[in-house]
Design an enzyme around this catalytic site. Sequence first.
Site: not given
Length: 217
Positions: A16-18
């Site tokens: 769960g990221t950028t």
Amino acid sequence: MERHLMDSKIKGVSTGTTILAVTFNGGVIIGSDSRASIGGYYVSSKTINKLIQVHDRIFCCIAGSLADAQAVTKAAKFQISFHSIQMESPPLVKAAASVLKELCYNNKEELQAGFITAGWDRKKGPQVYTVALGGMLLSQPFTIGGSGSTYIYGYADAKYKPDMSKEECLQFATNALALAMGRDNVSGGVAHLVVITEEGVEHVVIPGDKLPKFHDE
């Protein structure tokens, strides 16, 4: 909340990221945050490095299922190295992205992972490719992805400009990551950045408390 945690036990660890990659005049910057989550609710790690070096001047960053992404990048590194030996020259960035695309497409029913591939080669210079879920391959001057990207599309569209200097591009990437990490509950930790040019590769790590702040947190 208890039900959410119970549901998350049957789900794998995800980044769960950028993630992002941006070209500038003479090179490309690829970057990400460092959190991994389970089920989108529980942060399982704050120290994941999502930037994977698949060859000397080619990196990819990962989003989605961490296990799937690690399996794909491991297979891709082997194939890209073998391809380089056969060709007796460093691989092209597009060739590396195509390897990831084929792996994702051939296993699209089982995989839940997406990738950004970025690097520099002697033929086309700095390049950025998105490998989406299912194996679609798209070339772009810059791209963003992951759960945190939904918060920064407006910033990225407004602030990106072609042929930025290295310093301008670093500031753009740092600001984008900081904005996303400040809003997305499963993006955070530190900002990992890699600057790739003809001269080589430079790693930059920015601790969370050193990132720019744009609002009260």
